[in-house]
Design an enzyme around this catalytic site. Structure first.
Site, PDB file in Angstrom:
ATOM      1  CD  GLU A  33     -10.794  12.211  38.087  1.00  0.00           C
ATOM      2  OE1 GLU A  33     -11.892  12.755  38.349  1.00  0.00           O
ATOM      3  OE2 GLU A  33      -9.822  12.262  38.855  1.00  0.00           O
ATOM      4  CB  CYS A  81     -16.706  16.793  34.653  1.00  0.00           C
ATOM      5  SG  CYS A  81     -15.047  17.403  34.885  1.00  0.00           S
TER       6      CYS A  81
HETATM    7  P1  NAP Z   1     -17.387   9.562  26.536  1.00  0.00           P
HETATM    8  O1  NAP Z   1     -18.384   9.483  25.440  1.00  0.00           O
HETATM    9  O2  NAP Z   1     -17.530   8.646  27.684  1.00  0.00           O
HETATM   10  O3  NAP Z   1     -15.956   9.345  25.828  1.00  0.00           O
HETATM   11  C1  NAP Z   1     -14.770   9.456  26.555  1.00  0.00           C
HETATM   12  C2  NAP Z   1     -13.704   8.622  25.855  1.00  0.00           C
HETATM   13  O4  NAP Z   1     -14.038   7.237  25.953  1.00  0.00           O
HETATM   14  C3  NAP Z   1     -13.548   8.927  24.372  1.00  0.00           C
HETATM   15  O5  NAP Z   1     -12.193   8.870  24.005  1.00  0.00           O
HETATM   16  C4  NAP Z   1     -14.329   7.779  23.742  1.00  0.00           C
HETATM   17  O6  NAP Z   1     -13.957   7.478  22.423  1.00  0.00           O
HETATM   18  C5  NAP Z   1     -13.931   6.649  24.672  1.00  0.00           C
HETATM   19  N1  NAP Z   1     -14.766   5.451  24.583  1.00  0.00           N
HETATM   20  C6  NAP Z   1     -16.063   5.351  24.198  1.00  0.00           C
HETATM   21  N2  NAP Z   1     -16.460   4.052  24.264  1.00  0.00           N
HETATM   22  C7  NAP Z   1     -15.386   3.327  24.702  1.00  0.00           C
HETATM   23  C8  NAP Z   1     -15.163   1.950  24.965  1.00  0.00           C
HETATM   24  N3  NAP Z   1     -16.108   1.045  24.796  1.00  0.00           N
HETATM   25  N4  NAP Z   1     -13.950   1.572  25.413  1.00  0.00           N
HETATM   26  C9  NAP Z   1     -12.968   2.475  25.608  1.00  0.00           C
HETATM   27  N5  NAP Z   1     -13.113   3.799  25.343  1.00  0.00           N
HETATM   28  C10 NAP Z   1     -14.314   4.225  24.910  1.00  0.00           C
HETATM   29  O7  NAP Z   1     -17.284  11.028  27.137  1.00  0.00           O
HETATM   30  P2  NAP Z   1     -17.224  12.440  26.392  1.00  0.00           P
HETATM   31  O8  NAP Z   1     -18.550  12.709  25.767  1.00  0.00           O
HETATM   32  O9  NAP Z   1     -16.007  12.532  25.526  1.00  0.00           O
HETATM   33  O10 NAP Z   1     -16.976  13.403  27.635  1.00  0.00           O
HETATM   34  C11 NAP Z   1     -17.995  13.888  28.418  1.00  0.00           C
HETATM   35  C12 NAP Z   1     -18.077  13.191  29.751  1.00  0.00           C
HETATM   36  O11 NAP Z   1     -16.799  13.244  30.398  1.00  0.00           O
HETATM   37  C13 NAP Z   1     -19.020  13.887  30.707  1.00  0.00           C
HETATM   38  O12 NAP Z   1     -19.782  12.949  31.395  1.00  0.00           O
HETATM   39  C14 NAP Z   1     -18.083  14.633  31.646  1.00  0.00           C
HETATM   40  O13 NAP Z   1     -18.634  14.936  32.896  1.00  0.00           O
HETATM   41  C15 NAP Z   1     -16.965  13.677  31.745  1.00  0.00           C
HETATM   42  N6  NAP Z   1     -15.751  14.358  32.213  1.00  0.00           N
HETATM   43  C16 NAP Z   1     -15.285  14.087  33.478  1.00  0.00           C
HETATM   44  C17 NAP Z   1     -14.149  14.751  33.962  1.00  0.00           C
HETATM   45  C18 NAP Z   1     -13.595  14.459  35.329  1.00  0.00           C
HETATM   46  O14 NAP Z   1     -12.422  14.778  35.566  1.00  0.00           O
HETATM   47  N7  NAP Z   1     -14.346  13.901  36.248  1.00  0.00           N
HETATM   48  C19 NAP Z   1     -13.520  15.686  33.156  1.00  0.00           C
HETATM   49  C20 NAP Z   1     -14.028  15.930  31.884  1.00  0.00           C
HETATM   50  C21 NAP Z   1     -15.135  15.249  31.421  1.00  0.00           C
HETATM   51  P3  NAP Z   1     -14.748   8.119  21.165  1.00  0.00           P
HETATM   52  O15 NAP Z   1     -14.553   9.572  21.251  1.00  0.00           O
HETATM   53  O16 NAP Z   1     -14.049   7.488  20.013  1.00  0.00           O
HETATM   54  O17 NAP Z   1     -16.181   7.706  21.310  1.00  0.00           O
END
Ligand code: NAP
Length: 473
Positions: free
Chosen positions: A248, A282
């Site tokens: 997602e 998002c």
């Molecule tokens: P993110 O930076 O991609 O992080 C999401 C999660 O992934 C965090 O727990 C992060 O850990 C983890 N992560 C980072 N690198 C990883 C790796 N190499 N392997 C496994 N996990 C890893 O996203 P965010 O900044 O938290 O959230 C914003 C994004 O989420 C936006 O693009 C938004 O649109 C999207 N989003 C989508 C939805 C949907 O339902 N489509 C809903 C909400 C948000 P750390 O925090 O420790 O870095």
């Protein structure tokens, strides 16, 4: 020094020598200290999850746990909302709504636990199947690795834990490092008050690289459910080639308002939908394409509402918009606004930054090439562009690498039907903003927005497989 708040793996509380300090994005105060887990904790957590699944929970027990979870989250609503507001700088009224939505997520998963079933296969429809009876059973796929983002630190965790419990899968959860406390507290509530036995949910805190990678690559993990950015999400899919991976991801949600559309109603909705949690959703309404005949009226109505938004402390009941998740994110969004202005957009409202707070911003005259249009802003910014023909608006809306939700305001049935058939998104909404979501509906995108649908009814099907049973007479 404040004590470290433990996480739970199996039946044990786990602390580590090193701590991560969780800070308020609004004023930098310390919210909590949490463990810095490593690959050894991932191994322990996956082993605990496997051990739990060795003694399956019957569906009626899963349903009872999920019902209890819905009641417990409702009872803890204010406590959970306070945690969300502190660690994510989500305004307290919006944080309360998130906690209320998590109640619905658990309720809806309880229904799935009670009704999850396969189907009867009409074997005698083909001659070789003559005399055979067949049906499918929904079987848990195995241990689920759940990775969640910072922006809905409670309800998006619920969207992973609740269907996994309904499906009969144990979980290892890695919450976002910036907002782990809502997840840790939810886990405690599930274990202490809802009858969830040890090992069915295990929490590991730590960075994406340190615990996320080993979790995703762990050979005993069968399903990865990830919500976050496309860059991280597609990287995970590449690393987990033999697992079921649900992504997602992001979006730059478009809204079309045609000449017949109720622009005043749209302006009122966009003044919430573009700025809720400072645009860090998002499906935050980001690009608004308005018919030239009503663009001035719409812009004036939106600006009046946006200028009335209260910007400030997330714990203040009056606040509509607070700080972005980090100073780095604030600087990025401010730079995108400044770039758009240099490239020809006009600031109709906001545009300025005061310490950690970015004013809710309306930009007129956005172009598809600007960052604020082409990419996901994830900040309190709505961009407007005028159009003359519906074809042009549909083309602009579709001109994106994302595809989560899109919307149109129109009273013209033909325009509504064209939008439904031509907008290339996971969801198309008519006379509603693209930001609308209720927790039982199928929710997910195409293109860079992901590859799956959430909502417990759909997620449970991702977390189970259908086993065929054939009985010969
Ligand atoms: P993110 O930076 O991609 O992080 C999401 C999660 O992934 C965090 O727990 C992060 O850990 C983890 N992560 C980072 N690198 C990883 C790796 N190499 N392997 C496994 N996990 C890893 O996203 P965010 O900044 O938290 O959230 C914003 C994004 O989420 C936006 O693009 C938004 O649109 C999207 N989003 C989508 C939805 C949907 O339902 N489509 C809903 C909400 C948000 P750390 O925090 O420790 O870095």
């Amino acid at each position: 020094m404040p004590e470290q708040h433990p996480v739970r793996i199996g039946g044990s509380e786990v602390t580590t020598a090193e701590s991560t300090v969780v800070l308020s994005p609004y004023d930098g105060h310390e919210v909590a200290r949490i463990p810095v887990c490593g690959p050894e904790h991932v191994d322990r957590a996956v082993a605990a999850a496997r051990a739990a699944m060795a003694e399956p929970l019957p569906p009626w027990r899963r349903a009872a746990i999920l019902d209890a979870a819905a009641d417990a989250v409702a009872a803890h609503r204010d406590e959970l909302a306070h945690l969300i507001a502190e660690e994510a700088a989500k305004p307290i009224r919006t944080a309360r709504t998130e906690a209320e939505r998590a109640v619905l997520t658990f309720q809806s998963a309880a229904i799935e636990a009670r009704t999850l079933t396969g189907e009867v296969v009409p074997m005698d429809g083909a001659q070789p199947g003559d005399g055979k009876l067949a049906f499918t059973l929904r079987v848990p796929r195995g241990v689920v690795a759940a990775i969640s983002p910072f922006n809905f630190p409670l309800n998006l965790v619920a969207h992973k834990l609740a269907p996994a419990i309904a499906a009969g899968c144990a979980v290892v959860l890695k919450p976002a490092s910036q907002t782990p406390m809502s997840a840790i507290r939810l886990h405690e509530i599930l274990m202490d008050e809802c009858g969830l036995p040890p090992g069915w949910v295990n929490v590991v805190t730590g960075s994406g690289g340190t615990v996320g990678d080993p979790l995703v690559e762990h050979p005993d993990v069968a399903v990865v459910t990830f919500t976050g950015s496309p860059e991280v999400g597609w990287g995970i899919a590449a690393k987990a080639a033999r697992k079921k991976v649900g992504l997602e991801l992001g979006n730059n949600a478009p809204l079309i308002i045609d000449a017949s559309g109720d622009w005043a109603a749209a302006a009122a909705k966009v003044s919430v939908a573009g700025y809720s949690h400072a645009g860090q959703s998002c499906i935050s309404t980001q690009r608004v394409y308005v018919h030239r005949s009503v663009v001035e009226d719409f812009t004036a109505a939106l600006v009046a509402k946006v200028e009335a938004l209260v910007v400030g402390d997330p714990l203040d009941e009056a606040t509509d918009v607070s700080a972005l998740i980090s100073p780095g994110e604030t600087a990025r969004v401010k730079a995108w606004i400044d770039d758009a202005v240099r490239e020809g957009a006009q600031v109709a409202a906001g545009g300025e930054q005061r310490d950690r707070l970015l004013a809710p911003t309306v930009l007129s005259g956005i172009l598809p090439t600007m960052e604020v249009s082409a990419n996901e802003v994830f900040g309190p910014v709505v961009g407007i562009a005028a159009f003359d023909e519906l074809d042009e608006a549909l083309g602009l809306a579709n001109d994106t690498r994302y595809g989560l939700q899109a919307a149109i305001f129109t009273k013209d049935l033909d325009a509504a039907l064209r939008a439904a058939s031509e907008l290339d998104f996971g969801g198309v909404l008519v006379n509603e903003v693209p930001t609308f979501r209720t927790d039982q509906m199928p929710y997910g995108g195409v293109g860079d927005s992901g590859n799956t649908k959430e909502g417990p009814h759909y997620a449970v099907r991702e977390m189970t497989h259908e086993r065929l049973v054939v009985i010969a007479r």
